[in-house]
Scaffold this motif. Structure first.
Motif, PDB file in Angstrom:
ATOM      1  N   UNK A   1       9.396   5.064   4.198  1.00  0.00           N
ATOM      2  CA  UNK A   1       8.449   5.885   3.438  1.00  0.00           C
ATOM      3  C   UNK A   1       8.624   5.664   1.943  1.00  0.00           C
ATOM      4  N   UNK A   2       8.998   4.448   1.605  1.00  0.00           N
ATOM      5  CA  UNK A   2       9.311   4.206   0.203  1.00  0.00           C
ATOM      6  C   UNK A   2       8.301   3.358  -0.529  1.00  0.00           C
ATOM      7  N   UNK A   3       7.201   3.014   0.122  1.00  0.00           N
ATOM      8  CA  UNK A   3       6.227   2.185  -0.575  1.00  0.00           C
ATOM      9  C   UNK A   3       4.931   2.096   0.192  1.00  0.00           C
TER      10      UNK A   3
ATOM     11  N   UNK B   1       6.250  13.408   1.662  1.00  0.00           N
ATOM     12  CA  UNK B   1       5.477  12.196   1.458  1.00  0.00           C
ATOM     13  C   UNK B   1       5.477  11.348   2.728  1.00  0.00           C
TER      14      UNK B   1
ATOM     15  N   UNK C   1       8.047   8.660  -3.355  1.00  0.00           N
ATOM     16  CA  UNK C   1       8.214   7.418  -2.595  1.00  0.00           C
ATOM     17  C   UNK C   1       9.482   6.691  -3.029  1.00  0.00           C
TER      18      UNK C   1
ATOM     19  N   UNK D   1      12.423   8.347  -1.546  1.00  0.00           N
ATOM     20  CA  UNK D   1      12.558   8.021  -0.120  1.00  0.00           C
ATOM     21  C   UNK D   1      13.174   6.637   0.062  1.00  0.00           C
TER      22      UNK D   1
ATOM     23  N   UNK E   1       3.926   7.627   4.034  1.00  0.00           N
ATOM     24  CA  UNK E   1       3.225   6.402   3.658  1.00  0.00           C
ATOM     25  C   UNK E   1       1.959   6.238   4.473  1.00  0.00           C
TER      26      UNK E   1
ATOM     27  N   UNK F   1       8.592  -0.535   4.655  1.00  0.00           N
ATOM     28  CA  UNK F   1       7.867   0.572   4.013  1.00  0.00           C
ATOM     29  C   UNK F   1       7.635   1.711   5.003  1.00  0.00           C
ATOM     30  N   UNK F   2       7.264   1.352   6.215  1.00  0.00           N
ATOM     31  CA  UNK F   2       6.978   2.399   7.193  1.00  0.00           C
ATOM     32  C   UNK F   2       8.239   3.155   7.587  1.00  0.00           C
TER      33      UNK F   2
END
Lengths: 433, 452
Positions: free
Chosen positions: A331-333, B46, A359, A362, B48, A327-328
Motif C-alpha cells: 500500500x505504498x504506491x 489508505x 502511502x 505504508x 492503493x 505496491x499492492x
C-alpha cells in the motif's frame, strides 16, 4: 562460516542492480561470516572488457578476488543467438552457445570455484542468466546458493536453467513473483527457497534542502533514478509526463538521476542530473514528491525500497508484475497502465499530500517488516543453518549427451515464459520463508 | 446487469428487509442525509486499490463510457439485425456480407504477413545456414556441373519466382478491391436500413398528428354548420308564414331553382345570396347540400370533381333529385353529398335526408341534431300528413315505427313525391300528436361548445 559471493562484476563504483545487491549482501553478511567475493575483472556489462586488475582486492572491507574474462561479448553474435533461442525451436547446444555469447566467460574463475573444495561453506551465486553463475552452480552444486535475480524475460525459459534451479542447494528470491515464475518454468518446488530480496538503510541521513540548494530546484519534482533507457520504460515516462505537464498548471519537475543511453527530450520541465553520489541520491529521495519507476522488467527495485525508506510514495508501471505486487502488498504506491492513469495518479499524489504521506508511511512500514537489513541478514543466516541441518541433495542433473544436446528439442524460450502464470502475488503479507 | 446495490438487495432474505440496527424506529440519525461514503484513503486507512478505483472512475467520468472496437462492432451488428425485418430480408445474406467484410480484412492482414513472397536467385541452390557447408558446396560445384547443368533449373525457378511475385501482387490488389467494395456495400446497406427505420418511426409519429388534425377539421365543420343553422332559424322565423301545404308540395319543375339549372348555389329563390360551405376534401367529390335560408338544400354546383359542371362554375345539371327524376324508378334513391361512401361512420352528425315543403321532393341532407333540423325544415303541418300510409293500413300503424334511414325506407310525401330519409344511424322520428302543434324551435348550439 565462510561464504563466497560470486558475481559478474564487483566494485564500489559499479552500478547495476544485481552487482549492488551482491555488494550490499557481502558487506552485511561479513558481519556474520567470513566473506570473499569472487568476480571478474570486468566493469562494463556490455563488453565484459577486463578493466580491474586480476587478483586480490578489497572493497569496503570485503575481500575480493578477480579473474580475467577470456573473451569480450559481441553484441551482434549475442543478438543473433538470442533470436534463435528465444523465438525458434532450438537445441540445448544452441542454448549453451547463447550462454557463451552472453558471458562473462572466465575459465579461471570457474576453475577457482571447482577447485575451492571445502574452502567455502556456501557459494552465493548471483544472476543465473550469466555464464559464471550457470557453470559455477554446475561446478559446486552442493554448496551453491542461487540468487537468480530473474526477471520476466525470455532467458528464464531456456531449458538449460531448469536443472540449475532444481539442483542448487537453495534459492534466495527477490520477490514472490520471481519465485512463482521460476517455479513455473522449472518445477523446482523441492528446492529450498526464500523470498529475501535486499535490505535498505532505513535511517540513512538525508537532507532535502541540501539537494534543492545544490541543484537549484525550487519547486516540487518527480524523481526517476536508474539507467535512462528505453528498455526501462523511459520513453513512455517522458511521453506520459509531458502529457501531464500540458494538462496542468501546477506542473512539477521531472528530475532524472542516472546514465542516459537514450536521448532525453528538451523540455523545461525535465531535468537530468547525471550520475550523482549516494548521498545526493538519498537527499533527492527525501526531497522528492514521488518516485516514478517506469520499468517493465524488475526482479526487485531497490530504489523503490529506498524511496519507501525515505517515506516517499512511488508511482510504478503496472505492467511489471513485481512492482505492481510490491505496491499492492505494501500500500505504498500507485501504478499506471496508460497515460490517463499516469496523469490521474500523479495528480493525486501531488495534490493530496496527506494521501501521499500516508502511502509513503505504508511503504516505510513494509520496508521495516521485510527489507530492513537485520531481517535480511537473519533470512540468509537462517537459510544457511537450515542447509547445514539438511542433507545435501544428489548431484545436479547432467547435461544431455552429445547427440541429445544437438537435437532441436527445446521450445522457444519466449513461449515458455509467456505460458507461465503472470500477475502480482496479491497476498498482503507474503510468507518470506 | 444488476448493480451492486441491487445484488445486495437480492441477497437479503424477505424477513431481513427492515433495518435491525438501533436506528430502526428512527432517531437523530434517521432524518439526517446520509453522508457520502468517504474514500478509505485517509491516514492509516489508505488503500492503493481504492485510490486506483477512484482515479479510474474519475478518468471514466471524464471520458465517458469507452467502447472497445469489438464492442462497437457488436453493437453495430446488433442494431442492424434489430432493424432488419427478417420476413422481408434474408438474414443469411447479411451474415454473408458481414463475414465477407471481416474475412477480407483478415485476408488482407494475412497477405501482409505473407510478404515478402518466395524469392529465388542463382545462389539459392547452394545456400546453407552453415558457413562450412556453403563453402563445401561452392567447392564441389564444378564437380556437380560435370553430372548435370543446373542453370536451366535456376532459370526456371527464377522465372517461377517472378511469376509468383506477380500473381501474388495481382491477387492482393484484387482482394483489396473486393474488400473495399464489400465494405462499401455493407456501409451503404447499413445506412439505408437505419434511414428506413428512422423514416418509419417518424411516419408512426405523424399518424396520430394526422388523426388529431382530422378531428379538428370535423369539429370546425360541425361548428360552421351549427352557426349556419342558427342563422337560418332566425331568418325562417322572420319570414311570413308559409302558404298552404299544396303549395309547399308543388312539383319541382315549377320552381326556377336547381331543377332549371339556375345557380342554386349562388342565389336563392328569394334572391338572397346563398352561403357556400367548403367541405372536407374527401366529401367534396360529390354535390353538397347545405341548409340555406330558404331551406332548399341543393347540390353544391362548385363541388370539385363534378363532371357536369361547366367551366364557368355554373351547374349544368342539378345534383339533387328533381321531381322528374323522382319518377324514374332507377333514380328513386336519395343522393347524398359524395354518395354513400362519403358517409363517415365516425361522425355522429351525418346528413339526413328530410322532406320539406320547399324541397319539392328533393332529398335534403341535414346534419344532426336531427330534431333541431327537423324543427326548422318541417312544415307547420304534422309529419303524419306528409307520410303516406300504406293502403289499407292505418296511419298509426306506420308513423310510430322508427324510421330506419340506413335501410333507405322509401317514404312518400303527401304530394306523391317519394322522399327518402337516409342516415347511418337509425333515427326515430317521433310522430307529433294528431293536433299537430308546431315543433318548438330548437335550442341553438353554442358556438364552440358542440358535441365535444
Amino acid at each position: 562460516m565462510k561464504l563466497g559471493i560470486v558475481v559478474q562484476r564487483y566494485g564500489a563504483d559499479v552500478s547495476g542492480g544485481a552487482e549492488l545487491h551482491a555488494r550490499q549482501v557481502a558487506e552485511h553478511l561479513a558481519r556474520h561470516a567470513e566473506v570473499k567475493v569472487l568476480t571478474t575483472c570486468a566493469r562494463d556489462y556490455i563488453t565484459w572488457r577486463n578493466e580491474f586488475p586480476a587478483g586480490e582486492d578489497s572493497v569496503h572491507g570485503v575481500a575480493v578476488e578477480r579473474f580475467p574474462v577470456s573473451r569480450e561479448r559481441s553484441p551482434r553474435e549475442f543478438g543473433r543467438r538470442s533470436e534463435v533461442v528465444f523465438r525458434r525451436p532450438h537445441s540445448i547446444d544452441a542454448e549453451l552457445a547463447w550462454l557463451e555469447s552472453e558471458g562473462p566467460v572466465s575459465p579461471k574463475l570457474l576453475a577457482r570455484l571447482a577447485g575451492a573444495g571445502a574452502e567455502f561453506d556456501y557459494l552465493i551465486l548471483f544472476s543465473v542468466r550469466y555464464h559464471h553463475a550457470y557453470h559455477g552452480a554446475r561446478a559446486v552444486p552442493g554448496r551453491a546458493v542461487l540468487v537468480p535475480t530473474a526477471e520476466r524475460d525470455p532467458s528464464v525459459g531456456l531449458g538449460i536453467f531448469g536443472p540449475v534451479f532444481r539442483g542448487v542447494r537453495a534459492i534466495m528470491y527477490n520477490s514472490p513473483e520471481e519465485r512463482a515464475l521460476v517455479r513455473s518454468v522449472s518445477g523446482n518446488q523441492g528446492t529450498p527457497g526464500r523470498v529475501v530480496g535486499v535490505g535498505v538503510e532505513l535511517d540513512r541521513a538525508a537532507d532535502p534542502e541540501r539537494f534543492r540548494q545544490r541543484f537549484g530546484i525550487d519547486r516540487p519534482f518527480v524523481l526517476y533514478v536508474g539507467r535512462i533507457d528505453e528498455n526501462k520504460g523511459c520513453r513512455e515516462l517522458f511521453d506520459h509526463f509531458r502529457t501531464y505537464a500540458a494538462s496542468t498548471d501546477r506542473c512539477p519537475l521531472l528530475v532524472l538521476i542516472g546514465t542516459p543511453v537514450m536521448d532525453i527530450p528538451h523540455d523545461p520541465n525535465i531535468r537530468h542530473l547525471g550520475h550523482v553520489s549516494d548521498q545526493d541520491k538519498f537527499d533527492a529521495l527525501s526531497a522528492t514528491s514521488v518516485l516514478v519507476m517506469p520499468s517493465y522488467y524488475e526482479s526487485l527495485s531497490m530504489v523503490v525500497l529506498e524511496a519507501w525508506a525515505a517515506r516517499r510514495p512511488v508511482l510504478v508501471n503496472a505492467d511489471c508484475d513485481v512492482l505492481l505486487g510490491q505496491c499492492l502488498r505494501s500500500n505504498g504506491g500507485l501504478y499506471y497502465r496508460d497515460t490517463a492513469e499516469f496523469c490521474g495518479a500523479l495528480d493525486l499524489l501531488l495534490g493530496q499530500t496527506e494521501v501521499a504521506a500516508a502511502l509513503g508511511q505504508k511503504g516505510r512500514d513494509y520496508c521495516e517488516r521485510h527489507y530492513a537489513w537485520p531481517a535480511v541478514e537473519t533470512q540468509y543466516m537462517d537459510m544457511f543453518t537450515q542447509l547445514d541441518a539438511d542433507r545435501a541433495p544428489a548431484a545436479m542433473e547432467p547435461l544431455p549427451g552429445w547427440l541429445a544436446r544437438r537435437r532441436r528439442s527445446q521450445p522457444p524460450a519466449r513461449d515458455v515464459v509467456d505460458a507461465a502464470p503472470a500477475g502480482p502475488v496479491l497476498e498482503r503479507e507474503v510468507t518470506h520463508r | 446487469m444488476p448493480t451492486d446495490s441491487q445484488q445486495q438487495h437480492r441477497g437479503r432474505g424477505y424477513g431481513n428487509r427492515g433495518r435491525r440496527g438501533s436506528d430502526r424506529r428512527g432517531g437523530p440519525a434517521r432524518n439526517q442525509p446520509q453522508k457520502q461514503q468517504e474514500p478509505q484513503n485517509r491516514g492509516d486507512q489508505v488503500s492503493v486499490e481504492g485510490l486506483m478505483r477512484d482515479i479510474r472512475s474519475r478518468i471514466g467520468g471524464r471520458e465517458g463510457p469507452s467502447l472497445s472496437e469489438q464492442e462497437a462492432q457488436r453493437l453495430a451488428a446488433r442494431c442492424l439485425e434489430s432493424i432488419l425485418d427478417v420476413r422481408s430480408i434474408n438474414p443469411a445474406l447479411m451474415e454473408q456480407l458481414r463475414k465477407s467484410v471481416v474475412g477480407d480484412r483478415s485476408a488482407q492482414a494475412n497477405k501482409r504477413r505473407m510478404e515478402p513472397p518466395y524469392q529465388f536467385d542463382d545462389k539459392a541452390l547452394y545456400n546453407s545456414h552453415r558457413g562450412w557447408m556453403r563453402a563445401i558446396r561452392r567447392l564441389l560445384n564444378p564437380v556437380l556441373k560435370l553430372f548435370l547443368n543446373p542453370d536451366p533449373i535456376v532459370q526456371a525457378l527464377q522465372a517461377q519466382s517472378a511469376l509468383n511475385l506477380e500473381v501474388a501482387r495481382r491477387e492482393t490488389k484484387r482482394d483489396q478491391r473486393q474488400a473495399e467494395w464489400n465494405a462499401l456495400h455493407y456501409e451503404i446497406l447499413q445506412r439505408l436500413v437505419i434511414e428506413v427505420s428512422s423514416v418509419s418511426v417518424e411516419a408512426r409519429a405523424v399518424g396520430p398528428l394526422v388523426e388529431s388534425l382530422g378531428a379538428k377539421v370535423d369539429f370546425n365543420e360541425r361548428r360552421v354548420q351549427s352557426i349556419e343553422g342558427l342563422q337560418h332559424q332566425s331568418e325562417v322565423s322572420a319570414l311570413p308564414p308559409p302558404p298552404a301545404s299544396s303549395q309547399s308540395v308543388r312539383p319541382a319543375q315549377d320552381r326556377p331553382t336547381a331543377a332549371t339549372g339556375s345557380d342554386a348555389g349562388s342565389v336563392g329563390p328569394d334572391g338572397t345570396r346563398r352561403r357556400r360551405r367548403r367541405r372536407r376534401g374527401r366529401r367534396s367529390s360529390g354535390p353538397e347540400v347545405t341548409p340555406s335560408d330558404s331551406t332548399v338544400l341543393n347540390a353544391d354546383p362548385q363541388a370539385p370533381g363534378d363532371p357536369e359542371k361547366s367551366a364557368d362554375g355554373q351547374a349544368v345539371k342539378p345534383q339533387g333529385i328533381s321531381a322528374g327524376d323522382a319518377s324514374d324508378g332507377a333514380s328513386n334513391r336519395t343522393r347524398t353529398a359524395g354518395g354513400p361512401s362519403s358517409l363517415n361512420p365516425a361522425t355522429d352528425t351525418e346528413p339526413v335526408a328530410v322532406p320539406t315543403a320547399e324541397t319539392h321532393g328533393e332529398t335534403l341532407l341535414v346534419e344532426s341534431p336531427v330534431k333541431a333540423v327537423l324543427a326548422e325544415t318541417v312544415p307547420p303541418e304534422p309529419i303524419e300528413a306528409l307520410v303516406e300510409a300504406p293502403v289499407g293500413k292505418p296511419l298509426e300503424a306506420v308513423t310510430p315505427a322508427p324510421v330506419n334511414v340506413a335501410a333507405e325506407t322509401p317514404v312518400e310525401t303527401a304530394g306523391n313525391v317519394p322522399v327518402k330519409i337516409q342516415t347511418e344511424a337509425p333515427v326515430e322520428v317521433q310522430a307529433p300528436p294528431a293536433t299537430a302543434s308546431p315543433v318548438p324551435p330548437p335550442r341553438p348550439m353554442e358556438p364552440g361548445r358542440d358535441e365535444q
